[in-house]
Design a protein around this motif. Structure first.
Motif, PDB file in Angstrom:
ATOM      1  N   ASP A 122       0.825  -1.210   0.085  1.00 14.99           N
ATOM      2  CA  ASP A 122      -0.034   0.154   0.126  1.00 14.99           C
ATOM      3  C   ASP A 122       0.756   1.163  -0.113  1.00 14.99           C
ATOM      4  N   ALA A 123       0.549   2.029  -0.885  1.00 15.99           N
ATOM      5  CA  ALA A 123       1.218   3.493  -1.007  1.00 15.99           C
ATOM      6  C   ALA A 123       2.502   3.257  -1.771  1.00 15.99           C
ATOM      7  N   ALA A 124       2.800   2.067  -2.477  1.00 14.73           N
ATOM      8  CA  ALA A 124       4.157   2.035  -3.030  1.00 14.73           C
ATOM      9  C   ALA A 124       4.111   2.823  -4.425  1.00 14.73           C
ATOM     10  N   GLY A 125       3.189   3.245  -4.869  1.00 13.27           N
ATOM     11  CA  GLY A 125       3.043   4.158  -5.943  1.00 13.27           C
ATOM     12  C   GLY A 125       2.746   3.623  -7.367  1.00 13.27           C
ATOM     13  N   LYS A 126       1.979   2.369  -7.012  1.00 10.23           N
ATOM     14  CA  LYS A 126       1.283   1.799  -8.314  1.00 10.23           C
ATOM     15  C   LYS A 126       0.549   2.569  -9.222  1.00 10.23           C
ATOM     16  N   GLY A 127      -0.375   3.351  -8.544  1.00  8.36           N
ATOM     17  CA  GLY A 127      -1.196   4.265  -9.434  1.00  8.36           C
ATOM     18  C   GLY A 127      -0.166   5.233 -10.432  1.00  8.36           C
ATOM     19  N   GLY A 128       0.599   5.930  -9.820  1.00  9.87           N
ATOM     20  CA  GLY A 128       1.399   6.707 -10.437  1.00  9.87           C
ATOM     21  C   GLY A 128       2.303   6.201 -11.535  1.00  9.87           C
ATOM     22  N   ASN A 129       2.796   5.055 -11.157  1.00 11.19           N
ATOM     23  CA  ASN A 129       3.655   4.373 -12.054  1.00 11.19           C
ATOM     24  C   ASN A 129       3.045   3.786 -13.561  1.00 11.19           C
ATOM     25  N   ILE A 184      -3.412  -3.837 -18.420  1.00  9.24           N
ATOM     26  CA  ILE A 184      -2.622  -3.464 -17.360  1.00  9.24           C
ATOM     27  C   ILE A 184      -3.272  -3.587 -15.887  1.00  9.24           C
ATOM     28  N   PHE A 185      -3.264  -4.586 -15.085  1.00  4.09           N
ATOM     29  CA  PHE A 185      -3.732  -4.952 -13.868  1.00  4.09           C
ATOM     30  C   PHE A 185      -3.191  -4.260 -12.873  1.00  4.09           C
ATOM     31  N   ASP A 186      -4.155  -3.279 -12.127  1.00  2.00           N
ATOM     32  CA  ASP A 186      -3.584  -2.757 -10.891  1.00  2.00           C
ATOM     33  C   ASP A 186      -3.998  -3.491  -9.619  1.00  2.00           C
ATOM     34  N   ARG A 187      -3.292  -4.626  -9.173  1.00  5.66           N
ATOM     35  CA  ARG A 187      -3.575  -5.391  -8.441  1.00  5.66           C
ATOM     36  C   ARG A 187      -4.169  -6.962  -9.369  1.00  5.66           C
ATOM     37  N   THR A 188      -3.965  -7.974  -8.791  1.00  2.00           N
ATOM     38  CA  THR A 188      -4.231  -9.064  -9.692  1.00  2.00           C
ATOM     39  C   THR A 188      -4.589 -10.448  -9.082  1.00  2.00           C
ATOM     40  N   TRP A 189      -4.600 -11.652  -9.855  1.00  2.00           N
ATOM     41  CA  TRP A 189      -5.063 -12.953  -9.392  1.00  2.00           C
ATOM     42  C   TRP A 189      -4.145 -13.241  -8.238  1.00  2.00           C
ATOM     43  N   ARG A 215       4.579   8.074   3.813  1.00  2.00           N
ATOM     44  CA  ARG A 215       3.771   8.239   2.704  1.00  2.00           C
ATOM     45  C   ARG A 215       2.194   8.078   3.405  1.00  2.00           C
ATOM     46  N   PHE A 216       1.758   7.404   4.193  1.00  2.00           N
ATOM     47  CA  PHE A 216       0.688   7.270   4.930  1.00  2.00           C
ATOM     48  C   PHE A 216       0.397   8.661   5.410  1.00  2.00           C
ATOM     49  N   GLU A 217       1.364   9.109   6.383  1.00  2.00           N
ATOM     50  CA  GLU A 217       0.983  10.297   7.191  1.00  2.00           C
ATOM     51  C   GLU A 217       1.176  11.626   6.033  1.00  2.00           C
ATOM     52  N   GLU A 218       1.610  11.503   5.046  1.00  2.00           N
ATOM     53  CA  GLU A 218       1.633  12.568   4.202  1.00  2.00           C
ATOM     54  C   GLU A 218       0.232  12.772   3.438  1.00  2.00           C
ATOM     55  N   ILE A 261      -6.169   7.310   1.710  1.00  2.00           N
ATOM     56  CA  ILE A 261      -5.721   6.608   2.896  1.00  2.00           C
ATOM     57  C   ILE A 261      -6.877   5.903   3.613  1.00  2.00           C
ATOM     58  N   THR A 262      -6.880   4.723   4.222  1.00  2.00           N
ATOM     59  CA  THR A 262      -8.223   4.126   4.768  1.00  2.00           C
ATOM     60  C   THR A 262      -7.759   3.479   5.979  1.00  2.00           C
ATOM     61  N   GLU A 263      -8.685   3.206   6.777  1.00  2.00           N
ATOM     62  CA  GLU A 263      -8.414   2.337   8.146  1.00  2.00           C
ATOM     63  C   GLU A 263      -8.057   0.985   7.627  1.00  2.00           C
ATOM     64  N   GLU A 264      -8.189   0.434   6.506  1.00  2.00           N
ATOM     65  CA  GLU A 264      -7.948  -0.987   6.061  1.00  2.00           C
ATOM     66  C   GLU A 264      -6.188  -0.747   5.680  1.00  2.00           C
ATOM     67  N   ASP A 265      -5.764   0.341   5.348  1.00  2.00           N
ATOM     68  CA  ASP A 265      -4.377   0.507   4.956  1.00  2.00           C
ATOM     69  C   ASP A 265      -3.786   0.498   6.322  1.00  2.00           C
ATOM     70  N   TRP A 266      -4.284   0.988   7.348  1.00  2.00           N
ATOM     71  CA  TRP A 266      -3.445   1.114   8.535  1.00  2.00           C
ATOM     72  C   TRP A 266      -3.314  -0.489   9.115  1.00  2.00           C
ATOM     73  N   ARG A 267      -4.529  -1.068   8.995  1.00  2.00           N
ATOM     74  CA  ARG A 267      -4.671  -2.342   9.646  1.00  2.00           C
ATOM     75  C   ARG A 267      -3.944  -3.521   9.078  1.00  2.00           C
ATOM     76  N   ASN A 268      -3.850  -3.177   7.565  1.00  2.00           N
ATOM     77  CA  ASN A 268      -2.928  -4.120   6.742  1.00  2.00           C
ATOM     78  C   ASN A 268      -1.325  -3.706   7.146  1.00  2.00           C
ATOM     79  N   ARG A 269      -1.059  -2.728   7.622  1.00  2.00           N
ATOM     80  CA  ARG A 269       0.462  -2.157   7.970  1.00  2.00           C
ATOM     81  C   ARG A 269       0.567  -3.124   9.426  1.00  2.00           C
ATOM     82  N   GLU A 270      -0.328  -3.170   9.877  1.00  2.00           N
ATOM     83  CA  GLU A 270       0.083  -4.020  11.257  1.00  2.00           C
ATOM     84  C   GLU A 270       0.441  -5.584  11.008  1.00  2.00           C
ATOM     85  N   LYS A 271       0.023  -6.051   9.957  1.00  2.00           N
ATOM     86  CA  LYS A 271       0.460  -7.342   9.313  1.00  2.00           C
ATOM     87  C   LYS A 271       1.429  -7.375   8.593  1.00  2.00           C
TER      88      LYS A 271
END
Length: 484
Positions: free
Chosen positions: A296-303, A349-354, A408-411, A422-432
């Protein structure tokens, strides 16, 4: 050679009584399969004039039309011609609680291709894999092959030819097939034998008498469905593919820093080259699949945005993958990706995949351990089919470290026009993070293949990551275009 179940011709009155009972029974079983969300695939193959149409009509009379579909694989459309062979069948597979009848299937397509050494063996492997893959995820597959003698086939052709309203049905190809009857029967026998694993057996039906053949099909189908609905089938053990070697994300090489001027200069150069290559692959009818995964926030969309910025929008599709829709949920997890494959000369072009099956579904427990372990081999085979049928496949993991993700999350939380990212799910995923890292490393170990390799892109520098992806896409397409 074939061993046919030859059923004596049944007395007409007795046949009608049995058929009436089977019709009621099949209707009940269809409703029960719907309640239990069991997908049913009926494959009907056979010699020309063997009565497939009559058998299908009989089946449809017994079923609720809201719960079935019929797909006739008789003539390739332009859309089908420009995509991998199995694309057309994935588009028509049944969802949970649905019934699909293939009036000729992948068997007929492979038969039409003819025996051709390595390609024939590959197609047989693809058939076995596809049927086993569907079966393991809960699809009941019932297969019928209808047979008539050479004499009976010729008699039926003559009868059709004599009637002005049906004469159009008999072509020169039909008469040729009757002339080459023995060769055709032998080829079908080989194809059936080479794809028979015993798990999804064939029902071979002699249809000299069509009413008897219809009865036999109905009996076998109802028995198969009844048995399947009553059984509690155990999951089989999973064999993982052989990984090339141990892989750790920390081993990914950091890219050399790029200043703004160098970035702009290279960006312009690469985008111009990508524009040229897009037209070259269109002329050669080469399909291209570009898959993006990353933190998350790695920059896939901008790429992705920079990758397609100067490309002709008519030649590519960007496909964002989120949680499956209701329609996608009732199908096999690979269905939504097979159905979005590009045709020859186009780019998907798949933004996330199988790979969600072995990442988020694995970590969050949305599938069983058996399912995500099995997915490595299923995905490798799927990508192998795409590549063997001409597709170029590029897979990118955009990697950032944990500190950079936090920055990037804080930004995003501070900048108004980025807050939506940024969503709550992003923060939750970060904990894992550690669990996801292990899943990513396994994914790359088990699914980076010669035909569909993974490229780990160091993404702490967005400029560098964008250029790395473009360089790799350009290099890969140029190499493909050099091939005949």
């Amino acid at each position: 050679m074939f061993k046919f179940d030859i059923k004596e011709k049944v007395d007409k009155q007795e046949s009608k009584r049995i058929m009436d009972d089977l019709t009621i029974e099949l209707g009940k079983l269809q409703r029960e399969a719907g309640e239990k969300k069991v997908p049913i695939l009926i494959i009907l193959e056979g010699l020309d004039a063997s009565g497939k149409g009559g058998v299908i009509s009989e089946l449809l009379m017994a079923m609720d039309p809201r719960g079935y579909n019929v797909y006739s694989n008789n003539r390739e459309s332009e859309e089908e011609e420009l995509r991998p062979l199995f694309w057309r069948f994935w588009n028509h597979l049944p969802g949970e609680g649905e019934i699909t009848i293939f009036d000729r299937s992948w068997y007929y397509s492979v038969f039409q291709e003819g025996e051709n050494g390595k390609k024939y063996k590959r197609r047989c492997r693809e058939i076995v894999h596809t049927e086993e893959l569907l079966s393991r995820e809960g699809t009941l597959i019932v297969k019928f092959f209808l047979y008539i003698t050479k004499k009976e086939q010729r008699k039926r052709f003559e009868k059709l030819s004599e009637n002005p309203s049906t004469s159009w049905k008999v072509t020169k190809r039909d008469w040729k097939s009757n002339k080459n009857y023995d060769e055709i029967l032998e080829r079908y026998g080989k194809l059936i034998g080479d794809t028979d694993t015993g798990e999804i057996p064939w029902n071979l039906i002699l249809s000299e008498d069509l009413d008897t053949a219809k009865l036999k099909v109905m009996e076998e189908l109802t028995e198969n469905i009844r048995s399947y609905l009553d059984e509690d089938l155990p999951e089989r053990e999973v064999e993982l593919p052989k990984p090339k070697k141990e892989f750790k994300l920390e081993e990914a090489k950091a890219a050399a820093p790029v200043d703004k001027d160098e970035y702009r200069r290279k960006l312009k150069k690469y985008q111009r080259r990508l524009h040229e290559l897009e037209h070259e692959i269109y002329e050669r009818r080469i399909p291209v699949v570009i898959a993006y995964e990353g933190w998350d926030a790695a920059g896939k969309g901008g790429n992705i945005k920079r990758l397609v910025e100067r490309m002709d929008p008519r030649g590519y599709d960007v496909i964002p993958i989120g949680a499956p829709t209701d329609v996608e949920k009732i199908h096999h997890y690979l269905w939504r990706f097979w159905t979005k494959l590009p045709k020859g000369g186009h780019i998907s072009i798949f933004d996330r995949t199988w790979y969600g099956r072995v990442l988020v579904e694995r970590v969050e427990g949305f599938c069983t351990e058996n399912q995500w372990m099995r997915a490595y081999g299923e995905i490798n085979e799927m990508e192998s089919q795409w590549a063997e049928d001409g597709a170029v496949i590029l897979k990118f993991w955009i990697h950032i470290d944990r500190d950079e993700q936090l920055r990037r999350f804080e930004e995003r939380e501070k900048i108004e026009h980025k807050m939506w990212k940024i969503t709550e799910e992003d923060w939750r995923n970060r904990e894992k993070w550690d669990e996801y890292r292990g899943a990513v490393e396994d994914m790359i170990r088990y699914t980076s293949t010669k035909k569909a390799p993974w490229y780990v892109i160091e993404g702490n520098s967005k400029y560098s990551a964008r250029l790395q992806v473009m360089e790799r896409v350009i290099k890969t397409l140029e190499k493909r275009l050099k091939k005949k």
